[in-house]
Design an enzyme around this catalytic site. Structure first.
Site, short mmCIF file in Angstrom:
data_model
loop_
_atom_site.label_atom_id
_atom_site.label_comp_id
_atom_site.label_asym_id
_atom_site.label_seq_id
_atom_site.Cartn_x
_atom_site.Cartn_y
_atom_site.Cartn_z
N LYS A 154 17.41 -15.63 -10.17
CA LYS A 154 16.62 -15.84 -11.46
C LYS A 154 17.43 -15.87 -12.74
O LYS A 154 18.05 -14.98 -13.00
CB LYS A 154 15.56 -14.70 -11.57
CG LYS A 154 14.69 -14.80 -12.79
CD LYS A 154 13.76 -13.30 -12.82
CE LYS A 154 13.17 -13.04 -14.11
NZ LYS A 154 12.42 -11.84 -14.63
N ASP A 211 13.33 -13.24 -22.15
CA ASP A 211 11.87 -13.02 -21.68
C ASP A 211 11.12 -12.20 -22.63
O ASP A 211 11.11 -11.08 -22.77
CB ASP A 211 11.92 -12.26 -20.36
CG ASP A 211 10.32 -12.08 -19.75
OD1 ASP A 211 9.52 -12.98 -20.37
OD2 ASP A 211 10.21 -11.23 -19.04
N LYS A 254 5.33 -8.92 -24.47
CA LYS A 254 5.98 -7.49 -24.30
C LYS A 254 5.81 -6.98 -25.41
O LYS A 254 5.86 -7.22 -26.65
CB LYS A 254 7.31 -7.63 -23.69
CG LYS A 254 7.36 -8.31 -22.34
CD LYS A 254 9.21 -8.23 -21.89
CE LYS A 254 9.27 -8.85 -20.76
NZ LYS A 254 8.91 -8.09 -19.69
N ASP A 280 17.66 -10.56 -18.53
CA ASP A 280 16.63 -11.06 -17.60
C ASP A 280 17.29 -12.24 -16.53
O ASP A 280 16.47 -12.62 -15.56
CB ASP A 280 15.26 -11.27 -18.20
CG ASP A 280 14.12 -11.07 -17.27
OD1 ASP A 280 14.16 -10.37 -16.00
OD2 ASP A 280 12.91 -11.74 -17.29
N ASP A 284 4.09 -13.07 -18.06
CA ASP A 284 4.93 -12.24 -18.12
C ASP A 284 5.56 -12.08 -16.74
O ASP A 284 6.68 -11.32 -16.42
CB ASP A 284 4.82 -10.71 -18.68
CG ASP A 284 6.24 -9.96 -18.91
OD1 ASP A 284 7.29 -10.68 -19.19
OD2 ASP A 284 5.95 -8.81 -19.08
N GLU A 324 6.86 -14.30 -14.76
CA GLU A 324 7.32 -15.68 -14.78
C GLU A 324 8.49 -15.74 -13.81
O GLU A 324 8.83 -17.00 -13.31
CB GLU A 324 7.84 -15.90 -16.23
CG GLU A 324 9.14 -15.34 -16.53
CD GLU A 324 9.60 -14.00 -16.45
OE1 GLU A 324 10.56 -13.56 -16.50
OE2 GLU A 324 8.47 -13.15 -16.80
N ARG A 327 8.99 -15.02 -10.88
CA ARG A 327 8.73 -15.45 -9.50
C ARG A 327 8.20 -16.88 -9.38
O ARG A 327 8.43 -17.51 -8.24
CB ARG A 327 7.47 -14.59 -8.74
CG ARG A 327 6.27 -14.55 -9.52
CD ARG A 327 5.30 -13.50 -9.28
NE ARG A 327 5.91 -12.34 -10.37
CZ ARG A 327 5.21 -10.96 -10.06
NH1 ARG A 327 4.19 -10.84 -9.48
NH2 ARG A 327 5.95 -10.04 -10.69
#
Length: 501
Positions: free
Chosen positions: A265, A270, A277, A288, A347, A349, A351
């Site tokens: 990933k 993010d 967030k 991230d 959020d 995201e 996956r």
């Protein structure tokens, strides 16, 4: 990238030791004996330290330091406790004790005939990492200015000399550690970089540069991703000015064997998207892309050590931003596999990125095993804290192999469950699946989501590294900041399980 400290190996020569500047470290074995030939005043001072209660309290891998020791030009003498039958972890800890105090000058390590001296060198290199590229005034320059001296126009670099009975043999043994250190540093650098520098395009360019060391690198841009049907991945990045990309890295050292696929990933920043967030702590979302950084670091190690294995590394690079074009909660997207996904929370995201890249990896490369890595959920932090990554797998033998490799490298993992009951939590009323099942069992439902994009009979593991990629403080082998967790474990796994013998 940040380069590991330069380490050279030479024959032991105690007679000239008194004139060496910088720092001197001595490995002290079970007998507690000092090397023969030390100046008398040095020997007396060191022996007094070895006879003290302070030394008695030092555990294997620990150190006791004497500042400005009598009889030596060196500014410090480190006495390092390392029994002959020490563990690898203790040897690396011993090296880290030296690396943590390295500074910018010369350091001499008296290793004699210790069988784990190469592990000491690796621990030293890993702990000496310093990501200071954005500090315009280096610490050593500031100290010079405060002392009334002139600031140096060129940055000094530390140098370490290992003195050993058989320096050439030790140098050969240390080659693997040198490759590992460079891979770990590459991962740490990527994870530490700010997102205004490490954009999706810059990330892809850094991976393309690894063609110079023999890795085949291919970059898939947005038009090609759209043609492939990667709408789940593209949906995450559609609110950003940085274009989404997938980078494919191939190392072919294992003949005709089906490759191991590593999938990472790579969310370079993010915000959470429309499901934004909280502001507090958002600055750490530069990390991230930690899963993609680990994949890149492993690929670098494989190339540097010319691994006899076939490994393909795939990373999905996106940025998750709120914008008029951004994905919304309630949207439904279609994945490359063909499954439809209801977006409950923008959020969740990572996956979505992994779903498409996992499917692409299986379709194109027919791998023997797929392992994905991601800073995926805060829930894994709640479960395991900063000590262990969470592993989820459909293959018990793979679980055993990864756990064994992680234990050997001193990197913690803990297996968490997968089960159909958790799968029901992410069933969607409107689509085939929803991207979030809510707060409870959050790391498990994220893994269940990913498993829907794994083909039947495909050996697969998901590793959630949210807690270990950027721990709040330093570790034994790393200063505060990105840890590089996972590079050593996966390289060990490949050496143990996937290399052609």
């Amino acid at each position: 990238m940040t380069s590991p400290v330069e380490i050279s190996f030479t024959a032991t020569e105690i007679t000239g030791l008194s004139g060496r500047e910088g720092r001197i470290a001595v490995l002290i074995g079970d007998s507690g004996k000092l090397p023969a030939g030390l100046p008398r005043s040095t020997r007396e001072a060191a022996q007094r330290a070895l006879d003290s209660a302070g030394w008695a309290a030092v555990k294997p891998g620990g150190a006791l330091e004497l500042a400005y020791p009598a009889g030596l030009q060196a500014s410090a003498l480190q006495l390092i406790s390392l029994p002959r039958r020490a563990t690898v972890a203790e040897a690396r800890k011993a090296g880290a004790a030296i690396g943590a105090k390295l500074g910018k000058g010369e350091t001499t390590v008296l290793a004699d005939r210790h069988s784990l001296a190469a592990e000491v060198a690796l621990g030293l290199a890993l702990r000496a990492y310093d990501f200071d590229v954005y500090k315009t005034r280096k610490a050593d320059e500031a100290e010079t200015a405060e002392d009334g001296g002139e600031e140096s126009g060129s940055e000094k670099r530390a140098h370490v000399t290992f003195m050993a009975a058989e320096p050439e043999a030790l140098a050969r043994k240390a080659e693997l550690g040198a490759a590992i250190a460079e891979g770990v540093f590459f991962t740490r650098d990527l994870t530490n970089e700010p997102s205004n520098v490490l954009t999706t395009s810059d990330f892809a360019d850094r991976l393309l540069a690894m063609q110079e060391i023999g890795i085949e690198v291919e970059v898939l841009d947005e038009p090609e991703l759209a043609k492939l049907g990667m709408r789940a991945l593209l949906g995450v990045g559609q609110g950003s000015e940085s274009p989404s990309k997938v980078v494919v890295m191939r190392w072919n050292g294992g003949g005709e064997e089906a490759p191991l696929a590593l999938v990472g990933k790579g969310v370079v920043f993010d915000t959470g998207g429309i499901s934004i967030k909280p502001a507090a702590g958002m600055e750490e979302m530069t990390m991230d892309m930690g899963g993609a950084a680990v994949v890149a670091g492993v690929m670098r190690v494989l190339a540097l050590r010319r691994a006899k294995a076939n490994v393909v590394g795939l990373v999905g690079l996106v940025e998750n931003m709120p914008d008029g074009k951004a994905q919304r909660p309630g949207d439904i997207v279609k994945s490359m596999k063909g499954d439809t996904i209801e977006i409950i929370n923008t959020d969740a995201e990572g996956r979505l990125v992994l779903a498409d890249v996992l499917w692409y990896a299986q379709e194109r490369f027919k791998p023997s095993t797929v392992i994905d890595l991601a800073t995926l959920t805060g829930a894994v932090l709640v479960a395991l804290g900063y000590e262990n990554a969470g592993i989820f797998t459909n293959d018990d033998a793979l679980s055993d192999a990864v756990t064994k490799a992680a234990r050997a490298e001193g990197e913690g993992v803990w297996r968490l469950p997968l089960a159909p009951a958790y799968d029901k939590i992410i069933d969607s009323r409107l689509a085939d699946v929803k991207n979030s099942g809510g707060r409870y069992a959050g790391s498990i439902t994220a893994a269940q989501f990913l498993q829907r994009f794994i083909k039947k009979e495909q050996s697969w593991m998901h590793i959630d590294i949210a807690g270990v990629a950027l721990p709040p403080g330093g570790t034994t082998l790393s200063p505060k900041g990105a840890s590089g967790w996972g590079v050593m474990t996966l390289d060990r796994l490949i050496r143990d399980r996937y290399e052609v013998k």
